[in-house]
Design a protein around this motif. Structure first.
Motif, PDB file in Angstrom:
ATOM      1  N   ILE A  17       0.921  -1.038   0.099  1.00  0.00           N
ATOM      2  CA  ILE A  17      -0.143   0.336  -0.038  1.00  0.00           C
ATOM      3  C   ILE A  17       0.754   1.081  -0.155  1.00  0.00           C
ATOM      4  O   ILE A  17       0.486   2.094  -0.344  1.00  0.00           O
ATOM      5  N   GLY A  18       1.957   1.239   0.309  1.00  0.00           N
ATOM      6  CA  GLY A  18       2.320   2.677   0.870  1.00  0.00           C
ATOM      7  C   GLY A  18       3.707   3.288  -0.460  1.00  0.00           C
ATOM      8  O   GLY A  18       3.483   3.506  -0.641  1.00  0.00           O
ATOM      9  N   SER A  19       3.910   2.033  -1.348  1.00  0.00           N
ATOM     10  CA  SER A  19       4.299   2.433  -2.328  1.00  0.00           C
ATOM     11  C   SER A  19       2.943   3.023  -3.608  1.00  0.00           C
ATOM     12  O   SER A  19       3.663   3.867  -4.830  1.00  0.00           O
ATOM     13  N   TYR A  20       2.145   2.405  -4.077  1.00  0.00           N
ATOM     14  CA  TYR A  20       1.292   2.487  -4.118  1.00  0.00           C
ATOM     15  C   TYR A  20       0.753   4.177  -3.350  1.00  0.00           C
ATOM     16  O   TYR A  20       0.278   5.240  -4.866  1.00  0.00           O
ATOM     17  N   LEU A  21       0.130   4.256  -2.822  1.00  0.00           N
ATOM     18  CA  LEU A  21       0.248   5.377  -2.147  1.00  0.00           C
ATOM     19  C   LEU A  21       1.422   7.294  -2.349  1.00  0.00           C
ATOM     20  O   LEU A  21       0.767   7.840  -3.200  1.00  0.00           O
ATOM     21  N   SER A  22       1.681   6.846  -1.544  1.00  0.00           N
ATOM     22  CA  SER A  22       3.741   7.582  -2.054  1.00  0.00           C
ATOM     23  C   SER A  22       3.820   8.165  -4.174  1.00  0.00           C
ATOM     24  O   SER A  22       3.684   9.232  -4.454  1.00  0.00           O
ATOM     25  N   LYS A  23       3.493   6.799  -4.565  1.00  0.00           N
ATOM     26  CA  LYS A  23       3.068   7.325  -6.712  1.00  0.00           C
ATOM     27  C   LYS A  23       2.001   8.405  -6.396  1.00  0.00           C
ATOM     28  O   LYS A  23       2.543   9.867  -7.465  1.00  0.00           O
ATOM     29  N   ALA A  24       1.378   7.507  -5.989  1.00  0.00           N
ATOM     30  CA  ALA A  24      -0.409   9.042  -5.633  1.00  0.00           C
ATOM     31  C   ALA A  24      -0.172   9.943  -5.517  1.00  0.00           C
ATOM     32  O   ALA A  24      -0.283  11.076  -6.119  1.00  0.00           O
ATOM     33  N   TYR A  25       0.254  10.620  -4.176  1.00  0.00           N
ATOM     34  CA  TYR A  25       1.175  11.805  -4.223  1.00  0.00           C
ATOM     35  C   TYR A  25       1.534  12.403  -4.985  1.00  0.00           C
ATOM     36  O   TYR A  25       2.276  13.322  -4.917  1.00  0.00           O
ATOM     37  N   TYR A 229      -9.354  -4.114  -3.606  1.00  0.00           N
ATOM     38  CA  TYR A 229      -8.265  -3.912  -5.100  1.00  0.00           C
ATOM     39  C   TYR A 229      -7.396  -2.558  -4.619  1.00  0.00           C
ATOM     40  O   TYR A 229      -7.729  -1.568  -4.497  1.00  0.00           O
ATOM     41  N   ILE A 230      -6.565  -2.371  -4.797  1.00  0.00           N
ATOM     42  CA  ILE A 230      -5.123  -1.849  -4.457  1.00  0.00           C
ATOM     43  C   ILE A 230      -5.760   0.242  -4.746  1.00  0.00           C
ATOM     44  O   ILE A 230      -5.903   0.937  -4.093  1.00  0.00           O
ATOM     45  N   ASP A 231      -6.493  -0.050  -6.096  1.00  0.00           N
ATOM     46  CA  ASP A 231      -5.972   1.403  -6.547  1.00  0.00           C
ATOM     47  C   ASP A 231      -7.767   2.393  -5.805  1.00  0.00           C
ATOM     48  O   ASP A 231      -7.701   3.315  -4.931  1.00  0.00           O
ATOM     49  N   ASP A 232      -8.757   1.168  -5.132  1.00  0.00           N
ATOM     50  CA  ASP A 232      -9.362   1.965  -4.592  1.00  0.00           C
ATOM     51  C   ASP A 232      -9.291   1.903  -2.992  1.00  0.00           C
ATOM     52  O   ASP A 232      -9.737   3.119  -1.883  1.00  0.00           O
ATOM     53  N   ILE A 233      -7.870   1.240  -2.571  1.00  0.00           N
ATOM     54  CA  ILE A 233      -7.422   1.939  -1.103  1.00  0.00           C
ATOM     55  C   ILE A 233      -6.548   3.516  -1.050  1.00  0.00           C
ATOM     56  O   ILE A 233      -6.869   3.937  -0.540  1.00  0.00           O
ATOM     57  N   GLU A 235      -6.898   5.658  -3.333  1.00  0.00           N
ATOM     58  CA  GLU A 235      -8.226   6.217  -3.736  1.00  0.00           C
ATOM     59  C   GLU A 235      -8.775   7.005  -2.836  1.00  0.00           C
ATOM     60  O   GLU A 235      -9.260   8.915  -2.373  1.00  0.00           O
ATOM     61  N   GLY A 236      -9.388   6.015  -1.441  1.00  0.00           N
ATOM     62  CA  GLY A 236      -9.658   6.824  -0.430  1.00  0.00           C
ATOM     63  C   GLY A 236      -8.317   6.725   0.719  1.00  0.00           C
ATOM     64  O   GLY A 236      -9.350   8.053   1.249  1.00  0.00           O
ATOM     65  N   ILE A 237      -7.635   6.397   0.392  1.00  0.00           N
ATOM     66  CA  ILE A 237      -6.627   7.685   1.575  1.00  0.00           C
ATOM     67  C   ILE A 237      -6.096   8.645   0.612  1.00  0.00           C
ATOM     68  O   ILE A 237      -6.058   9.918   1.966  1.00  0.00           O
ATOM     69  N   VAL A 238      -6.467   9.506  -0.681  1.00  0.00           N
ATOM     70  CA  VAL A 238      -6.260  10.170  -0.694  1.00  0.00           C
ATOM     71  C   VAL A 238      -7.307  11.452  -0.468  1.00  0.00           C
ATOM     72  O   VAL A 238      -6.406  12.121  -0.087  1.00  0.00           O
ATOM     73  N   ARG A 239      -7.918  10.842  -0.711  1.00  0.00           N
ATOM     74  CA  ARG A 239      -9.450  11.775  -0.321  1.00  0.00           C
ATOM     75  C   ARG A 239      -9.550  12.445   1.221  1.00  0.00           C
ATOM     76  O   ARG A 239      -9.637  13.127   1.230  1.00  0.00           O
ATOM     77  N   LEU A 240      -8.950  10.821   1.855  1.00  0.00           N
ATOM     78  CA  LEU A 240      -9.019  11.377   3.216  1.00  0.00           C
ATOM     79  C   LEU A 240      -8.198  12.268   3.682  1.00  0.00           C
ATOM     80  O   LEU A 240      -7.869  12.860   4.814  1.00  0.00           O
ATOM     81  N   THR A 241      -7.418  12.583   2.700  1.00  0.00           N
ATOM     82  CA  THR A 241      -5.663  13.022   3.298  1.00  0.00           C
ATOM     83  C   THR A 241      -5.730  14.367   3.997  1.00  0.00           C
ATOM     84  O   THR A 241      -5.017  15.481   4.852  1.00  0.00           O
ATOM     85  N   ALA A 310     -18.221  10.920   4.169  1.00  0.00           N
ATOM     86  CA  ALA A 310     -16.994  11.496   4.160  1.00  0.00           C
ATOM     87  C   ALA A 310     -16.103  12.160   3.137  1.00  0.00           C
ATOM     88  O   ALA A 310     -15.671  13.139   3.288  1.00  0.00           O
ATOM     89  N   VAL A 311     -15.765  11.297   1.956  1.00  0.00           N
ATOM     90  CA  VAL A 311     -15.294  12.154   0.924  1.00  0.00           C
ATOM     91  C   VAL A 311     -15.819  11.277  -0.584  1.00  0.00           C
ATOM     92  O   VAL A 311     -14.962  11.836  -1.386  1.00  0.00           O
ATOM     93  N   GLY A 312     -17.202  10.995  -0.190  1.00  0.00           N
ATOM     94  CA  GLY A 312     -17.948  10.986  -1.804  1.00  0.00           C
ATOM     95  C   GLY A 312     -17.556   9.731  -2.054  1.00  0.00           C
ATOM     96  O   GLY A 312     -17.330   9.579  -3.744  1.00  0.00           O
ATOM     97  N   PHE A 313     -16.700   8.819  -1.834  1.00  0.00           N
ATOM     98  CA  PHE A 313     -16.593   7.619  -2.589  1.00  0.00           C
ATOM     99  C   PHE A 313     -16.566   6.175  -1.888  1.00  0.00           C
ATOM    100  O   PHE A 313     -16.266   6.113  -0.459  1.00  0.00           O
ATOM    101  N   LYS A 314     -16.704   4.910  -2.867  1.00  0.00           N
ATOM    102  CA  LYS A 314     -16.855   3.601  -2.120  1.00  0.00           C
ATOM    103  C   LYS A 314     -15.391   3.519  -3.387  1.00  0.00           C
ATOM    104  O   LYS A 314     -16.427   3.397  -4.749  1.00  0.00           O
ATOM    105  N   PRO A 315     -14.927   1.564  -2.830  1.00  0.00           N
ATOM    106  CA  PRO A 315     -14.984   1.483  -3.528  1.00  0.00           C
ATOM    107  C   PRO A 315     -15.319   0.562  -4.350  1.00  0.00           C
ATOM    108  O   PRO A 315     -16.366  -0.521  -3.717  1.00  0.00           O
ATOM    109  N   GLN A 316     -14.895   0.442  -5.575  1.00  0.00           N
ATOM    110  CA  GLN A 316     -16.337  -0.255  -6.619  1.00  0.00           C
ATOM    111  C   GLN A 316     -15.152  -1.361  -7.719  1.00  0.00           C
ATOM    112  O   GLN A 316     -15.806  -1.824  -8.653  1.00  0.00           O
TER     113      GLN A 316
END
Length: 336
Positions: A17-25, A229-233, A235-241, A310-316
């Protein structure tokens, strides 16, 4: 404030998760300091390959170090002014916690304490940390909601994650640290963790070995898992950040799951289908059925209402689509 002036610390940056999230940031133009101890719980080459792609970004810097080293963590915070800290570093795995409990206390309890202490001394706008669906223990009520009783963990791993939530709540109460805990539900995808079932099943197939399924072959009372799925995870973290909790106690906990549990056997058939497609030939796993293991729970099922509110997102992402992406990556990465 411009994104290029923001600096985030992501612990466990070489992790899944950390590597995917770092890339998103990084893709958002944020500076990321990635911290990881690169332990050998699973294949270090996979961690190094995740890091290699992050290091292509000029805004990424990597530091090898251990959360359990308090002096190191305090110096890291003193030398950098982090706007946001995302603590994903942890000793993972339910079953391994039965064999090696010391690793969990050191990383998940002492390590988390050091991070939250550093956030007290060097305040941040938001501390986000990994909890786990395992805190729900053997709860019978489904779907699991954040307001459910979670005082009956069935593994030490779960107990350490519950301890993190309690510590974060206390520090938010005492020191006004805005903190958000994320209860992840069975995260999967390309570059994932080799200790997870879907990855291990795939390894076994290519090694010509049978897979072990811990449901006693009882298809009427099969295990259910909320596979996310990792992309959904991410997306949720980025929106909450950039939405730190507010109020008297600025601490919130959210489920991040697919809100759509699948029978384990259905998941296995979907994985067989995904691998068949990636390989261009029909494949089937050799299967052995065994009793459920200590620390495992019969079902995980996330209510995602709070996250959506909270963020208008639901994993799908569907199981079929997510596993196809994993299978394509696996066949390419391991040259199968």
């Amino acid at each position: 404030m411009e994104n290029n002036q923001l600096m985030y610390l992501v612990t466990g940056a070489a992790g899944f998760i950390g590597s995917y999230l770092s890339k998103a940031y990084l893709d958002m133009g944020i500076k990321v300091v990635g911290l990881d101890n690169l332990n050998s719980y699973y294949d270090v080459k996979l961690k190094e390959d995740r890091l290699a792609s992050l290091k292509e970004h000029s805004n990424f810097s990597f530091i090898k170090g251990d959360l359990a080293d308090k002096e190191f963590i305090m110096n890291l915070f003193a030398e950098n002014q982090f706007d946001v800290v995302v603590n994903l570093a942890a000793q993972a795995g339910v079953r391994y916690s039965i064999e090696n409990p010391d690793a969990y206390i050191e990383s998940n309890v002492t390590g988390f304490f050091n991070v939250i202490e550093a956030c007290r001394v060097y305040p941040v706008k938001h501390l986000i940390y990994a909890s786990s669906s395992s805190v729900y223990g053997s709860n019978k009520k489904v779907p699991f909601e954040e307001t459910d009783f979670v005082d009956t963990p069935v593994s030490l791993y779960a107990a350490t994650k519950k301890a993190n939530e309690l510590m974060a709540h206390t520090y938010s109460h005492l020191y006004k640290i805005p903190a958000t805990g994320l209860r992840f539900f069975t995260v999967y995808g390309p570059m994932g963790r080799p200790d997870m079932a879907y990855f291990g099943f795939t390894d076994k197939y290519f090694a010509g070995e049978s897979i072990k399924i811990y449901n006693n072959g009882d298809f009427d009372n099969d295990l259910y898992r909320d596979f996310t799925y990792i992309d959904d995870i991410v997306e949720g973290i980025v929106r909450l950040t950039d939405q730190p909790p507010t109020g008297e106690v600025a601490h919130k906990v959210y489920n991040i799951g697919n809100n759509n549990p699948e029978k384990l056997m259905y998941f296995i058939h979907a994985l067989e289908g995904a691998l068949s497609k990636a390989l261009g030939k029909e494949i089937e796993f050799k299967k052995e059925f065994e009793p459920i293991k200590p620390g495992d729970v019969p079902a995980t099922y996330a209510s995602t209402d709070a996250l959506q509110q909270a963020v208008g997102f639901k994993p799908q992402t569907s199981i079929e689509k997510g596993l196809e992406k994993f299978a394509e990556w696996y066949v390419e990465y391991y040259k199968k």
